[in-house]
Design an enzyme around this catalytic site. Structure first.
Site, PDB file in Angstrom:
ATOM      1  N   GLY A 105      46.938  42.696  40.765  1.00  0.00           N
ATOM      2  CA  GLY A 105      45.383  43.814  39.953  1.00  0.00           C
ATOM      3  C   GLY A 105      43.784  42.534  40.511  1.00  0.00           C
ATOM      4  O   GLY A 105      43.661  42.433  41.737  1.00  0.00           O
ATOM      5  N   ILE A 106      43.028  43.070  39.202  1.00  0.00           N
ATOM      6  CA  ILE A 106      41.822  42.265  39.352  1.00  0.00           C
ATOM      7  C   ILE A 106      41.757  40.902  40.239  1.00  0.00           C
ATOM      8  O   ILE A 106      40.950  40.523  41.018  1.00  0.00           O
ATOM      9  CB  ILE A 106      40.493  42.076  38.529  1.00  0.00           C
ATOM     10  CG1 ILE A 106      40.361  44.076  37.716  1.00  0.00           C
ATOM     11  CG2 ILE A 106      39.704  42.079  38.325  1.00  0.00           C
ATOM     12  CD1 ILE A 106      39.953  43.879  36.680  1.00  0.00           C
ATOM     13  N   GLY A 107      42.767  40.040  39.436  1.00  0.00           N
ATOM     14  CA  GLY A 107      42.550  38.779  39.415  1.00  0.00           C
ATOM     15  C   GLY A 107      43.157  38.839  41.712  1.00  0.00           C
ATOM     16  O   GLY A 107      42.553  37.251  41.879  1.00  0.00           O
ATOM     17  N   SER A 151      35.525  43.470  29.120  1.00  0.00           N
ATOM     18  CA  SER A 151      35.928  44.596  28.978  1.00  0.00           C
ATOM     19  C   SER A 151      35.426  45.283  28.703  1.00  0.00           C
ATOM     20  O   SER A 151      34.702  44.542  27.287  1.00  0.00           O
ATOM     21  CB  SER A 151      37.102  44.616  28.939  1.00  0.00           C
ATOM     22  OG  SER A 151      37.569  46.150  28.654  1.00  0.00           O
ATOM     23  N   TYR A 181      43.099  43.860  21.386  1.00  0.00           N
ATOM     24  CA  TYR A 181      42.057  43.744  22.905  1.00  0.00           C
ATOM     25  C   TYR A 181      40.810  43.343  22.300  1.00  0.00           C
ATOM     26  O   TYR A 181      40.528  42.875  23.188  1.00  0.00           O
ATOM     27  CB  TYR A 181      43.129  44.940  23.723  1.00  0.00           C
ATOM     28  CG  TYR A 181      41.849  44.762  25.386  1.00  0.00           C
ATOM     29  CD1 TYR A 181      42.844  44.003  25.954  1.00  0.00           C
ATOM     30  CD2 TYR A 181      41.110  45.655  25.179  1.00  0.00           C
ATOM     31  CE1 TYR A 181      42.078  43.763  27.511  1.00  0.00           C
ATOM     32  CE2 TYR A 181      40.926  45.541  26.973  1.00  0.00           C
ATOM     33  CZ  TYR A 181      41.662  44.364  28.154  1.00  0.00           C
ATOM     34  OH  TYR A 181      40.858  44.688  29.006  1.00  0.00           O
ATOM     35  N   THR A 230      43.207  32.674  37.010  1.00  0.00           N
ATOM     36  CA  THR A 230      44.399  33.041  36.476  1.00  0.00           C
ATOM     37  C   THR A 230      44.694  34.230  36.358  1.00  0.00           C
ATOM     38  O   THR A 230      43.653  35.501  36.327  1.00  0.00           O
ATOM     39  CB  THR A 230      43.781  32.189  34.792  1.00  0.00           C
ATOM     40  OG1 THR A 230      42.969  33.174  34.363  1.00  0.00           O
ATOM     41  CG2 THR A 230      43.770  30.866  34.720  1.00  0.00           C
ATOM     42  N   GLY A 231      46.336  34.565  36.123  1.00  0.00           N
ATOM     43  CA  GLY A 231      46.283  35.310  36.262  1.00  0.00           C
ATOM     44  C   GLY A 231      46.250  36.675  37.971  1.00  0.00           C
ATOM     45  O   GLY A 231      45.368  37.472  37.999  1.00  0.00           O
ATOM     46  N   SER A 232      46.359  35.827  38.355  1.00  0.00           N
ATOM     47  CA  SER A 232      45.795  36.693  40.222  1.00  0.00           C
ATOM     48  C   SER A 232      47.123  36.933  41.544  1.00  0.00           C
ATOM     49  O   SER A 232      46.772  36.869  42.591  1.00  0.00           O
ATOM     50  CB  SER A 232      45.787  35.004  40.676  1.00  0.00           C
ATOM     51  OG  SER A 232      45.626  34.438  41.627  1.00  0.00           O
ATOM     52  N   THR A 233      48.492  37.048  40.408  1.00  0.00           N
ATOM     53  CA  THR A 233      49.589  37.402  41.422  1.00  0.00           C
ATOM     54  C   THR A 233      49.095  39.078  41.808  1.00  0.00           C
ATOM     55  O   THR A 233      49.714  39.610  42.327  1.00  0.00           O
ATOM     56  CB  THR A 233      50.942  37.987  40.885  1.00  0.00           C
ATOM     57  OG1 THR A 233      50.621  38.196  39.552  1.00  0.00           O
ATOM     58  CG2 THR A 233      51.179  35.219  40.772  1.00  0.00           C
TER      59      THR A 233
HETATM   60  N1  LIG Z   1      42.415  47.112  34.219  1.00  0.00           N
HETATM   61  C1  LIG Z   1      41.419  48.053  34.088  1.00  0.00           C
HETATM   62  O1  LIG Z   1      40.760  48.792  33.405  1.00  0.00           O
HETATM   63  C2  LIG Z   1      40.522  46.277  32.590  1.00  0.00           C
HETATM   64  C3  LIG Z   1      39.637  47.438  32.501  1.00  0.00           C
HETATM   65  C4  LIG Z   1      38.600  45.996  32.539  1.00  0.00           C
HETATM   66  C5  LIG Z   1      39.546  44.752  32.476  1.00  0.00           C
HETATM   67  N2  LIG Z   1      40.183  44.212  32.760  1.00  0.00           N
HETATM   68  C6  LIG Z   1      40.679  42.586  32.206  1.00  0.00           C
HETATM   69  O2  LIG Z   1      40.442  42.069  33.828  1.00  0.00           O
HETATM   70  C7  LIG Z   1      41.771  41.132  34.047  1.00  0.00           C
HETATM   71  C8  LIG Z   1      42.918  41.824  34.747  1.00  0.00           C
HETATM   72  O3  LIG Z   1      43.264  42.930  34.456  1.00  0.00           O
HETATM   73  P1  LIG Z   1      44.603  43.113  35.700  1.00  0.00           P
HETATM   74  O4  LIG Z   1      44.471  45.204  35.335  1.00  0.00           O
HETATM   75  O5  LIG Z   1      44.459  43.716  37.305  1.00  0.00           O
HETATM   76  O6  LIG Z   1      45.820  42.923  35.434  1.00  0.00           O
HETATM   77  P2  LIG Z   1      47.001  43.536  35.586  1.00  0.00           P
HETATM   78  O7  LIG Z   1      47.336  44.347  36.085  1.00  0.00           O
HETATM   79  O8  LIG Z   1      48.273  43.297  34.019  1.00  0.00           O
HETATM   80  O9  LIG Z   1      48.065  41.311  36.183  1.00  0.00           O
HETATM   81  C9  LIG Z   1      48.052  40.531  34.957  1.00  0.00           C
HETATM   82  C10 LIG Z   1      48.276  39.085  35.797  1.00  0.00           C
HETATM   83  O10 LIG Z   1      48.175  37.937  34.924  1.00  0.00           O
HETATM   84  C11 LIG Z   1      49.374  37.159  35.372  1.00  0.00           C
HETATM   85  N3  LIG Z   1      49.948  37.265  34.154  1.00  0.00           N
HETATM   86  C12 LIG Z   1      50.137  37.440  32.655  1.00  0.00           C
HETATM   87  N4  LIG Z   1      50.906  36.980  31.412  1.00  0.00           N
HETATM   88  C13 LIG Z   1      49.809  35.791  31.954  1.00  0.00           C
HETATM   89  C14 LIG Z   1      50.675  34.903  31.783  1.00  0.00           C
HETATM   90  N5  LIG Z   1      50.936  34.551  30.621  1.00  0.00           N
HETATM   91  N6  LIG Z   1      50.321  33.346  32.430  1.00  0.00           N
HETATM   92  C15 LIG Z   1      50.250  33.450  33.935  1.00  0.00           C
HETATM   93  N7  LIG Z   1      49.601  34.117  34.795  1.00  0.00           N
HETATM   94  C16 LIG Z   1      49.886  35.596  33.500  1.00  0.00           C
HETATM   95  C17 LIG Z   1      50.239  39.146  36.344  1.00  0.00           C
HETATM   96  O11 LIG Z   1      51.446  38.103  37.065  1.00  0.00           O
HETATM   97  P3  LIG Z   1      53.055  37.331  36.491  1.00  0.00           P
HETATM   98  O12 LIG Z   1      53.371  39.012  36.128  1.00  0.00           O
HETATM   99  O13 LIG Z   1      53.042  37.270  38.216  1.00  0.00           O
HETATM  100  O14 LIG Z   1      52.972  36.759  35.907  1.00  0.00           O
HETATM  101  C18 LIG Z   1      49.159  39.356  36.791  1.00  0.00           C
HETATM  102  O15 LIG Z   1      48.992  38.638  37.909  1.00  0.00           O
HETATM  103  C19 LIG Z   1      41.811  41.505  32.569  1.00  0.00           C
HETATM  104  O16 LIG Z   1      41.479  40.555  31.690  1.00  0.00           O
HETATM  105  C20 LIG Z   1      41.600  42.484  31.795  1.00  0.00           C
HETATM  106  O17 LIG Z   1      41.563  42.611  30.364  1.00  0.00           O
HETATM  107  C21 LIG Z   1      41.040  45.132  33.232  1.00  0.00           C
END
Ligand SMILES: NC(=O)c1ccc[n+]([C@@H]2O[C@H](COP(=O)([O-])OP(=O)(O)OC[C@H]3O[C@@H](n4cnc5c(N)ncnc54)[C@H](OP(=O)(O)O)[C@@H]3O)[C@@H](O)[C@H]2O)c1
Length: 264
Positions: A18-20, A141, A154, A13-16
């Site tokens: 970042g980490i996804g 996280s 969060y 999920t959420g893989s367009t």
């Molecule tokens: N980044 C960090 O430092 C960090 C640290 C610890 C944990 N995490 C965790 O790692 C995970 C990924 O974080 P990230 O930083 O890679 O996130 P991100 O860059 O903000 O990307 C979020 C992704 O989720 C998608 N998205 C958002 N709302 C959605 C919805 N309602 N349904 C389906 N897709 C949805 C977005 O796609 P669209 O915009 O195309 O919909 C995008 O692909 C999260 O759970 C975050 O809490 C992140």
């Protein structure tokens, strides 16, 4: 160790981005067919195009749906009726004055970061247990354990996600399905760049901004840098493998030593 996920279908999920996206690429590189998810078709198509260029010949399935509501989750199920590897990666984050977070915002964090994962587990776990094999991972996280004062909502959602993982691992006990959480630390993604710039001077170039952020807001990090998304993906790919069959009910850290604890 040779990780072979040929014949497995994964949903991230959420893989367009970042980490996804890094997780989707990692799973595909090991041979899995991977559902790429985001809220709209255009972003998903662009995400799939980038991933296909990164992992030539891989099988990516576009899954455009907002998984934070029931209708979206149903659409996912219609596109991918059987999933062997479910990675609940979707998560929103941002800073806010704790006294200013409204009821509605608390609910939004719960709906997107917790309930979306629970709903997908409810949908896919029975099929996995019936087939006698499955891997479920929730991306938590460091904020689940070290609650930052500027993002209590969060932190609450990620602590809840750890409970969800542990609980469903018990539900799946003895079935061949494992359920784990991955505790990601501060990672270099687009979303985080925005977050960092909410907390440090917007005029600083990125490299200085990230160092300033780590120094001021994440001084416990033993890496002294942000984690790269691929470093999280490696753990997820391992947990998705046959080789990880004895690891379940756990919370595994890829946090750069951020949480000051010997276990896990
Ligand atoms: N980044 C960090 O430092 C960090 C640290 C610890 C944990 N995490 C965790 O790692 C995970 C990924 O974080 P990230 O930083 O890679 O996130 P991100 O860059 O903000 O990307 C979020 C992704 O989720 C998608 N998205 C958002 N709302 C959605 C919805 N309602 N349904 C389906 N897709 C949805 C977005 O796609 P669209 O915009 O195309 O919909 C995008 O692909 C999260 O759970 C975050 O809490 C992140």
């Amino acid at each position: 160790m040779q990780i072979d996920l040929t014949g497995r279908t994964a949903l991230v999920t959420g893989s367009t981005q970042g980490i996804g996206a890094a997780i989707a690429a990692g799973l595909a590189r090991s041979g899995a067919r991977v559902g790429v998810n985001g809220r709209n078709e255009k972003r998903v198509a662009e995400g799939v195009e980038r991933l296909a260029a990164e992992v030539p010949g891989a099988d990516f399935v576009p899954v455009a749906a907002d998984v934070s509501n029931e209708e979206g989750a149903q659409r996912v199920l219609e596109t991918l009726p059987e999933v062997d590897i479910l990675v609940n990666n979707l998560g929103i984050f941002g800073s806010a004055d704790p006294l200013e977070i409204s009821d509605e915002e608390w609910r939004r964090y719960f709906e997107v970061n917790v309930l979306a994962a629970v709903r997908l587990i409810r949908m896919y776990l029975p099929g996995m247990t019936e087939r006698g094999w499955g891997r479920i991972q929730n991306i938590a996280s460091d904020s689940a354990v070290v609650i930052p004062a500027e993002m209590i909502h969060y932190g609450m959602s990620k602590t809840a996600l750890l409970a969800v993982g542990r609980g469903f691992a018990k539900q799946a006990a003895g079935t061949g399905v494992t359920v784990n959480s991955v505790i990601a630390g501060p990672t270099h993604t687009g979303g985080v760049e925005d977050f960092v710039y909410e907390l440090v001077d917007r005029d600083l170039p990125w490299d200085e901004a990230q160092r300033e952020f780590m120094r001021k807001h994440r001084p416990q990090s033993l890496l002294h840098r942000l984690i790269e998304p691929e470093e999280i993906a490696h753990m997820v790919v391992y947990l998705s493998s046959d080789q990880a069959s004895a690891t379940t009910g756990g919370a595994l850290r890829v946090d750069g030593g951020y949480i000051d604890s010997i276990l896990p």
